[in-house]
Motif scaffolding. Structure first.
Motif, PDB file in Angstrom:
ATOM      1  N   TYR A 159     -14.225  -5.848   4.211  1.00  0.00           N
ATOM      2  CA  TYR A 159     -13.105  -5.564   3.311  1.00  0.00           C
ATOM      3  C   TYR A 159     -12.155  -4.593   4.006  1.00  0.00           C
ATOM      4  O   TYR A 159     -12.509  -3.935   4.987  1.00  0.00           O
ATOM      5  N   THR A 160     -10.959  -4.509   3.501  1.00  0.00           N
ATOM      6  CA  THR A 160      -9.944  -3.574   3.983  1.00  0.00           C
ATOM      7  C   THR A 160      -9.370  -2.848   2.770  1.00  0.00           C
ATOM      8  O   THR A 160      -9.698  -3.190   1.625  1.00  0.00           O
ATOM      9  N   PRO A 161      -8.506  -1.855   2.958  1.00  0.00           N
ATOM     10  CA  PRO A 161      -7.900  -1.193   1.803  1.00  0.00           C
ATOM     11  C   PRO A 161      -7.096  -2.132   0.914  1.00  0.00           C
ATOM     12  O   PRO A 161      -6.878  -1.827  -0.265  1.00  0.00           O
ATOM     13  N   GLN A 162      -6.665  -3.262   1.457  1.00  0.00           N
ATOM     14  CA  GLN A 162      -5.888  -4.210   0.660  1.00  0.00           C
ATOM     15  C   GLN A 162      -6.762  -5.138  -0.179  1.00  0.00           C
ATOM     16  O   GLN A 162      -6.262  -5.851  -1.057  1.00  0.00           O
ATOM     17  N   THR A 163      -8.063  -5.142   0.054  1.00  0.00           N
ATOM     18  CA  THR A 163      -8.964  -6.022  -0.681  1.00  0.00           C
ATOM     19  C   THR A 163      -9.064  -5.586  -2.135  1.00  0.00           C
ATOM     20  O   THR A 163      -9.107  -4.395  -2.442  1.00  0.00           O
ATOM     21  N   ASN A 164      -9.094  -6.563  -3.038  1.00  0.00           N
ATOM     22  CA  ASN A 164      -9.262  -6.283  -4.462  1.00  0.00           C
ATOM     23  C   ASN A 164     -10.478  -5.375  -4.661  1.00  0.00           C
ATOM     24  O   ASN A 164     -11.538  -5.598  -4.082  1.00  0.00           O
ATOM     25  N   ILE A 165     -10.354  -4.340  -5.496  1.00  0.00           N
ATOM     26  CA  ILE A 165     -11.431  -3.362  -5.680  1.00  0.00           C
ATOM     27  C   ILE A 165     -12.720  -4.029  -6.162  1.00  0.00           C
ATOM     28  O   ILE A 165     -13.819  -3.562  -5.857  1.00  0.00           O
ATOM     29  N   VAL A 166     -12.606  -5.140  -6.876  1.00  0.00           N
ATOM     30  CA  VAL A 166     -13.802  -5.812  -7.385  1.00  0.00           C
ATOM     31  C   VAL A 166     -14.619  -6.384  -6.229  1.00  0.00           C
ATOM     32  O   VAL A 166     -15.849  -6.237  -6.196  1.00  0.00           O
ATOM     33  N   MET A 167     -13.963  -7.003  -5.257  1.00  0.00           N
ATOM     34  CA  MET A 167     -14.691  -7.511  -4.092  1.00  0.00           C
ATOM     35  C   MET A 167     -15.055  -6.386  -3.123  1.00  0.00           C
ATOM     36  O   MET A 167     -16.085  -6.440  -2.440  1.00  0.00           O
ATOM     37  N   THR A 168     -14.244  -5.344  -3.076  1.00  0.00           N
ATOM     38  CA  THR A 168     -14.610  -4.182  -2.276  1.00  0.00           C
ATOM     39  C   THR A 168     -15.935  -3.611  -2.760  1.00  0.00           C
ATOM     40  O   THR A 168     -16.834  -3.299  -1.962  1.00  0.00           O
ATOM     41  N   GLU A 169     -16.069  -3.474  -4.085  1.00  0.00           N
ATOM     42  CA  GLU A 169     -17.312  -2.960  -4.650  1.00  0.00           C
ATOM     43  C   GLU A 169     -18.473  -3.924  -4.425  1.00  0.00           C
ATOM     44  O   GLU A 169     -19.614  -3.506  -4.253  1.00  0.00           O
ATOM     45  N   PHE A 170     -18.192  -5.211  -4.434  1.00  0.00           N
ATOM     46  CA  PHE A 170     -19.243  -6.195  -4.160  1.00  0.00           C
ATOM     47  C   PHE A 170     -19.863  -5.933  -2.795  1.00  0.00           C
ATOM     48  O   PHE A 170     -21.087  -5.823  -2.660  1.00  0.00           O
ATOM     49  N   TRP A 171     -19.025  -5.809  -1.765  1.00  0.00           N
ATOM     50  CA  TRP A 171     -19.547  -5.625  -0.411  1.00  0.00           C
ATOM     51  C   TRP A 171     -20.097  -4.220  -0.212  1.00  0.00           C
ATOM     52  O   TRP A 171     -21.079  -4.029   0.524  1.00  0.00           O
TER      53      TRP A 171
END
Length: 766
Positions: free
Chosen positions: A465-477
């Motif tokens: 993920y990167t800072p631009q990734t949706n927070i929901v998928m950021t939290e997933f990873w």
């Protein structure tokens, strides 16, 4: 019931593959059902209120300024500040009520009578009870929502940019008013997905979390149903765990029946001496970490100062070391000191079983140690410079503070840590090579390499993920790394390293240890990997994670029961030993690790993972109790036990004394018990009651933390924290002192006959 090592090993491989398939398919499915960020949000007259890019820039401000270690988002993060999702939803309700009160009745909301307030409340709930159609790109706000959004923006400017001492926020915590407004846009978006129904569903993207009756958020039927199912599974899991322990023939350590090698009869190789250099490094990191922990605890009772000292040498303390920065260092130092001791132990133990010194192994260990120091210093320095605004532009998340709890260090330093894990695994493999060549693929040396490799493998999810990734998928990873490390790879490593240690102590035969380790690892990996799903219930992930998380979180209790039984067996072995047993101290740490693992991860972990309890509890002090008991109690005590074992073998017998370490051991155990059971858990139960009776936002509010009883309980933590700090300082002093009393090294092959390598290698010839 007899089960062969080969059968267990095949089952373990099958379970690991199934886990990866389930989580891999789940990752794709989740990415297709992530809550959308609308391209535009417009008001009744069509004016644009907020855009997709503004929300995304708000997430960047959230990470860049370390807000996840001040408060939490969607329940994940620090508990010192508000939960931004719950707070934004609460502000939205509050300001919408004010808007309708003025529009309909020409008065402030609190001055309305009961009937008028009920009418306003109904209007607010009607506005918020909305469904989203598929492929919707533009969202339309009511006039009341527009007003609430604008007011929330200014509230966040006042708090996070202008500063709020009562909230522990220095001025310019967020560097500009515009960034603070963007952060508000991001928080308000998470509030929007919390009250907006998912397409084709009758509940919101977050399963109606956080609890807020005024917004219409209450537990769903699925939350209720799977809580009942989890309770039924709990009884079954306990029964299965007890049945397995009593049915499958797993050996227990016995001191009296096996020759225990005295430390002075064990050769010390150059690579082992080099591995002990990880110990003083860990001691220094550990001491700094617990001192910061004491500071964090004090911040809850004095948010802008430290025992009345607001400024030191003319510098405002809260600006130099705000809660968010102190907590970031506290978390990262905990990972670093535990990892340092585990790395050192993994490199120290192979020569005990093989009496083999690979070429240039000592040099490579020094390279790894140097790399660890560079990554630690660089990562922590990057965090501080990034938080102070010295790293700007595209480099802020590469060199500075990535801003996600447990994964705060910049991406460059994360890559460095990953390279370190790979190098460490290779060095362990080199050390075990004579044994690996002789044993089967499910042998003990192989299992250690697999456990170490899995730590690095799961860490790679943090690169997705990167800072631009949706927070929901950021939290997933992010939870792939955090949870699967803790409940999967770390637990696998624990049972492997304990088994290896018992063999090296001479308390178990190698083949017996292999069977026990593989059996426990089967259930650790079988439940712990998919069990990560319980972190996905309230963060905007699809509904499928509710049943998966409920079932596998409950099944995680089975390996913990097995570990508890193993700890009981180890205690019996220790209790029946005579005074001549040389490894009493490290054995005590191993037993304590098993006990706290069951209490922290098992008892407290299961309680807060019931869906209905977790709905109200998510992000409260009950989680703090679970985390400290599990992280320090299980993983920390094992690491400390391994350090003690390494030094027991390495130190000159005539100069060995365990007096100081015994003091540290009991100071830690008693201090941890006081902290968790006298202070942290009672605060958590008060928060749970407040969430039940009022709302989740109320349970995380400043008013709750400033309550008289809660403040008293915060002060009640002081004795426990003090004991932990004293124990750590005693340990750090003792480790450094012992490190300079090491025995001289021996070249490989000089070990006398009858030592551990002779016995272990002979076993593999059978």
């Amino acid at each position: 019931m007899k089960v062969s090592r080969q059968t267990i090993a095949k089952a373990l491989v099958a379970v690991f593959i199934i886990n990866l398939v389930v989580m891999g398919v789940g990752a794709y499915y989740s990415s297709q059902h992530v809550p959308p960020i609308p391209k535009e949000v417009v008001g009744p007259d069509g004016d644009v209120i907020v855009t997709q890019s503004q929300v995304q820039n708000g997430k960047i401000a959230f990470q860049k300024d370390g807000l996840m270690n001040h408060g939490s988002i969607l329940g994940n993060g620090a508990y010192y500040g508000v939960d931004y999702t719950a707070d934004a939803l609460d502000l939205k309700v509050q300001y919408m009520r004010e808007y309708y009160a003025q529009e309909r009745h020409g008065s402030a909301y609190e001055k309305l009578d009961t009937a008028e307030q009920a009418s306003v409340n109904s209007l607010v709930r009607a506005d918020l009870d909305e469904s989203l159609a598929k492929n919707t790109e533009t969202i339309r706000y009511s006039a009341a929502e527009v007003y609430a959004h604008e007011q929330a923006r200014e509230e966040y400017v006042q708090r996070y940019h202008e500063g709020s001492a009562e909230r522990g926020l220095p001025a310019d915590f967020i560097g500009s008013a515009e960034d603070a407004r963007r952060f508000a846009d991001f928080a308000m978006w998470t509030a929007w997905i919390s009250h907006t129904d998912r397409p084709g569903s009758d509940h919101s993207f977050t399963n109606e979390w956080p609890y807020n009756p005024a917004a219409g958020n209450a537990p769903t039927g699925s939350t209720m149903t799977w809580s009942v199912i989890s309770m039924v599974l709990l009884v079954a899991a306990v029964g299965i765990g007890v049945w397995l322990y009593n049915s499958v023939e797993l050996p227990e350590p016995e001191i009296t029946s096996i020759e225990v090698p005295p430390p002075d009869e064990i050769s010390l190789s150059p690579s082992q001496r080099a591995a002990t250099r990880f110990i003083p490094l860990a001691g220094a990191l550990f001491a700094l970490q617990v001192l910061l922990g004491g500071l964090l605890a004090h911040y809850y009772v004095e948010r802008h100062a430290f025992f009345g000292i607001e400024k030191l040498f003319g510098v405002e303390l809260i600006s130099v070391l705000p809660f968010s920065l102190a907590k970031t260092f506290h978390l990262d130092l905990a990972i670093l000191w535990i990892a340092s001791l585990w790395l050192g132990a993994g490199l120290f133990l192979p020569p005990l079983l093989t009496n083999y010194e690979p070429p240039r192994q000592k040099t490579y260990i020094h390279v790894l140690l140097g790399a660890l120091i560079v990554a630690a210093v660089g990562g922590l320095a990057g965090i501080w410079f990034g938080a102070q605004g010295y790293i700007d532009g595209a480099l802020w998340w590469i060199l500075g503070n990535e801003g996600l709890e447990y994964l705060e260090v910049g991406r460059l330093w994360q890559v460095g840590l990953l390279v370190g894990f790979v190098l460490w695994t290779a060095l362990v493999w080199r050390g075990f090579r004579p044994l690996i060549k002789r044993e089967s693929r499910y042998g003990l040396a192989h299992l250690i390499v697999y456990a170490g490799g899995s730590i690095g493998l799961l860490f790679t999810a943090g690169m997705l993920y990167t800072p631009q990734t949706n927070i929901v998928m950021t939290e997933f990873w992010r939870w792939w790394v955090v949870h699967m490390w803790v409940e999967g790879a770390f637990e696998f490593f624990i049972v492997s390293i304990v088994g290896l240690t018992l063999v090296s102590m001479g308390l178990l035969k190698k083949r017996s240890a292999e069977k026990a380790v593989a059996f426990q690892a089967l259930f650790v990996m079988g439940s712990g990997v998919i069990g990560a799903a319980h972190h996905y219930w309230w963060v905007g992930q699809p509904d499928v994670w509710v049943p998966l998380g409920s079932v596998f979180s409950t099944l995680e209790l089975i390996p913990l029961i097995l570990i508890l039984f193993e700890a009981m067996g180890q205690y019996r072995a220790l209790a029946t030993s005579d005074d001549g047993f040389p490894y009493t101290l490290p054995f005590m740490f191993i037993i304590a690790s098993g006990f706290w693992n069951f209490v922290g991860a098992g008892v407290l972990g299961f309680f807060i993972n019931l869906p209905l309890i977790n709905y109200y509890e998510h992000g409260t002090y009950l989680t703090v109790g679970h985390a400290h008991a599990a992280m320090f109690g299980a993983f920390g005590f094992l690491a400390l036990g391994m350090a003690t074992y390494m030094l027991r073998i390495s130190a000159k017998p005539a100069q060995w004394t365990g007096k100081r370490l015994r003091w540290a051991f009991w100071l830690w155990n008693i201090g941890l018990a006081v902290m968790v059971f006298v202070s942290v858990l009672p605060v958590g139960f008060l928060q749970l009651e407040t969430a039940f009776t009022q709302s989740y936002a109320a349970a995380r509010s400043l008013a709750f933390y400033n309550g008289e009883l809660v403040q008293l309980l915060f002060w009640a933590r002081l004795p426990g924290d003090t004991m932990i700090i004293l124990g750590t300082l005693v340990f750090a002093y003792d480790m450094v002192k012992k490190r300079f009393t090491l025995r001289p090294v021996s070249t490989p092959g000089e070990a006398p006959s009858g030592t551990i390598p002779d016995r272990v290698m002979a076993e593999d010839d059978d």
